[in-house]
Design a protein around this motif. Sequence first.
Motif, PDB file in Angstrom:
ATOM      1  N   ALA A 258       0.829  -1.203   0.000  1.00 26.20           N
ATOM      2  CA  ALA A 258       0.000   0.000   0.000  1.00 26.20           C
ATOM      3  C   ALA A 258       0.866   1.257   0.000  1.00 26.20           C
ATOM      4  N   ALA A 259       1.893   1.266   0.845  1.00 28.24           N
ATOM      5  CA  ALA A 259       2.761   2.434   0.924  1.00 28.24           C
ATOM      6  C   ALA A 259       3.452   2.708  -0.415  1.00 28.24           C
ATOM      7  N   GLY A 260       3.653   1.657  -1.192  1.00 25.75           N
ATOM      8  CA  GLY A 260       4.304   1.814  -2.479  1.00 25.75           C
ATOM      9  C   GLY A 260       3.489   2.583  -3.498  1.00 25.75           C
ATOM     10  N   VAL A 261       2.183   2.736  -3.253  1.00 22.79           N
ATOM     11  CA  VAL A 261       1.355   3.510  -4.178  1.00 22.79           C
ATOM     12  C   VAL A 261       0.802   4.768  -3.500  1.00 22.79           C
ATOM     13  N   ARG A 262       1.406   5.140  -2.380  1.00 20.25           N
ATOM     14  CA  ARG A 262       0.936   6.332  -1.673  1.00 20.25           C
ATOM     15  C   ARG A 262       0.919   7.554  -2.590  1.00 20.25           C
ATOM     16  N   HIS A 263       1.962   7.689  -3.415  1.00 20.88           N
ATOM     17  CA  HIS A 263       2.065   8.868  -4.279  1.00 20.88           C
ATOM     18  C   HIS A 263       0.960   8.918  -5.320  1.00 20.88           C
ATOM     19  N   LEU A 264       0.302   7.791  -5.564  1.00 22.09           N
ATOM     20  CA  LEU A 264      -0.784   7.741  -6.546  1.00 22.09           C
ATOM     21  C   LEU A 264      -2.153   7.923  -5.899  1.00 22.09           C
ATOM     22  N   SER A 265      -2.179   8.059  -4.576  1.00 19.90           N
ATOM     23  CA  SER A 265      -3.465   8.119  -3.871  1.00 19.90           C
ATOM     24  C   SER A 265      -3.593   9.357  -2.994  1.00 19.90           C
ATOM     25  N   LEU A 266      -2.770  10.365  -3.271  1.00 28.47           N
ATOM     26  CA  LEU A 266      -2.818  11.574  -2.456  1.00 28.47           C
ATOM     27  C   LEU A 266      -4.109  12.351  -2.722  1.00 28.47           C
ATOM     28  N   PRO A 267      -4.766  12.837  -1.669  1.00 22.34           N
ATOM     29  CA  PRO A 267      -6.002  13.593  -1.860  1.00 22.34           C
ATOM     30  C   PRO A 267      -5.717  15.018  -2.309  1.00 22.34           C
ATOM     31  N   ALA A 268      -6.724  15.645  -2.916  1.00 21.60           N
ATOM     32  CA  ALA A 268      -6.583  17.043  -3.310  1.00 21.60           C
ATOM     33  C   ALA A 268      -6.432  17.934  -2.087  1.00 21.60           C
ATOM     34  N   ASP A 269      -7.069  17.548  -0.999  1.00 24.02           N
ATOM     35  CA  ASP A 269      -7.028  18.295   0.251  1.00 24.02           C
ATOM     36  C   ASP A 269      -6.620  17.332   1.358  1.00 24.02           C
ATOM     37  N   SER A 270      -5.596  17.672   2.128  1.00 27.08           N
ATOM     38  CA  SER A 270      -5.115  16.768   3.179  1.00 27.08           C
ATOM     39  C   SER A 270      -6.197  16.460   4.211  1.00 27.08           C
ATOM     40  N   ALA A 271      -7.194  17.332   4.325  1.00 29.51           N
ATOM     41  CA  ALA A 271      -8.289  17.073   5.257  1.00 29.51           C
ATOM     42  C   ALA A 271      -9.088  15.839   4.856  1.00 29.51           C
ATOM     43  N   ASP A 272      -8.967  15.428   3.591  1.00 30.43           N
ATOM     44  CA  ASP A 272      -9.687  14.249   3.129  1.00 30.43           C
ATOM     45  C   ASP A 272      -9.072  12.956   3.646  1.00 30.43           C
ATOM     46  N   ASN A 273      -7.979  13.060   4.396  1.00 31.15           N
ATOM     47  CA  ASN A 273      -7.428  11.894   5.083  1.00 31.15           C
ATOM     48  C   ASN A 273      -8.151  11.624   6.405  1.00 31.15           C
ATOM     49  N   ASP A 274      -8.904  12.595   6.898  1.00 31.08           N
ATOM     50  CA  ASP A 274      -9.427  12.541   8.263  1.00 31.08           C
ATOM     51  C   ASP A 274     -10.919  12.220   8.316  1.00 31.08           C
ATOM     52  N   ILE A 275     -11.322  11.645   9.449  1.00 24.52           N
ATOM     53  CA  ILE A 275     -12.728  11.420   9.775  1.00 24.52           C
ATOM     54  C   ILE A 275     -13.136  12.464  10.814  1.00 24.52           C
ATOM     55  N   VAL A 276     -14.212  13.179  10.563  1.00 27.39           N
ATOM     56  CA  VAL A 276     -14.652  14.237  11.468  1.00 27.39           C
ATOM     57  C   VAL A 276     -15.010  13.660  12.841  1.00 27.39           C
ATOM     58  N   ASP A 277     -14.718  14.428  13.890  1.00 21.59           N
ATOM     59  CA  ASP A 277     -15.040  14.007  15.255  1.00 21.59           C
ATOM     60  C   ASP A 277     -16.436  14.521  15.623  1.00 21.59           C
ATOM     61  N   PRO A 278     -17.405  13.618  15.872  1.00 20.38           N
ATOM     62  CA  PRO A 278     -18.765  14.077  16.161  1.00 20.38           C
ATOM     63  C   PRO A 278     -19.069  14.237  17.651  1.00 20.38           C
ATOM     64  N   TYR A 279     -18.088  13.983  18.516  1.00 19.78           N
ATOM     65  CA  TYR A 279     -18.354  13.953  19.961  1.00 19.78           C
ATOM     66  C   TYR A 279     -18.961  15.275  20.438  1.00 19.78           C
ATOM     67  N   ARG A 280     -20.078  15.158  21.150  1.00 20.21           N
ATOM     68  CA  ARG A 280     -20.818  16.299  21.700  1.00 20.21           C
ATOM     69  C   ARG A 280     -21.285  17.273  20.621  1.00 20.21           C
TER      70      ARG A 280
END
Length: 230
Positions: free
Chosen positions: A170-192
């Motif tokens: 998987a790491a070998g294709v990291r450069h082919l899977s970069l998101p347009a926005d780094s925030a697209d790597n994250d899951i929003v926190d819904p707590y409270r």
Amino acid sequence: MDTSAPVRILTVCTGNICRSPVAERLLQAGLDQVVPGGFQVSSAGTRALVGEPMQPISADIVRTFGGNPEGFTARQLTPRILRGIDLVLTMTSGHRGEVLQLDASLLKRTFTIREFARMLDVLAQRDSAADGRPDSAASSPGALPGSAVSDDDARLAANAALWRGLPARAAGVRHLSLPADSADNDIVDPYRRAPEVYREMEDQLAPAIVSILRHARLNAPVRGTASQPL
């Protein structure tokens, strides 16, 4: 190492009551269907609300997708929990950094869940093009997609070999899977926060889980009968 031991996957968020429990329970439910006994999925939080149950809306999401939220209690991420883990899937890039502060040896086995899913999608596309087979995943030593193995131990060993080598692939294709926005790597926190934020969490997390389960299904060794010598 016992080659037939389950592949150990850890999901990580902050409180361990909203995001990582959903990922844990849905991955476990789906992977159990693909390779029964082949995976052990757990979760922990970088600042866990230790002993607390899963948040009710998160539990509802788990049930909606066929998982079981019962019996869950939050726990704090520690170096001991990380010991022996084959793959760490975090909910944000920040969580990934906190995992690596505890155990730098996990550098090549720790990803955010969304980036890992994108990497698997890239692998599937690349390998299907190479093989001329739609939606196929690459073979790897010890685990041929669709190949038959003669007994459960051999099946578990083949599955473990594939998944323990998967982070490097998987790491070998990291450069082919970069998101347009780094925030697209994250899951929003819904707590409270409002129920709508839980729906946003679900919308971000569900496709990643689907991609991981698809990869497991396409690469799972199948039960079969070993050929006998003539």
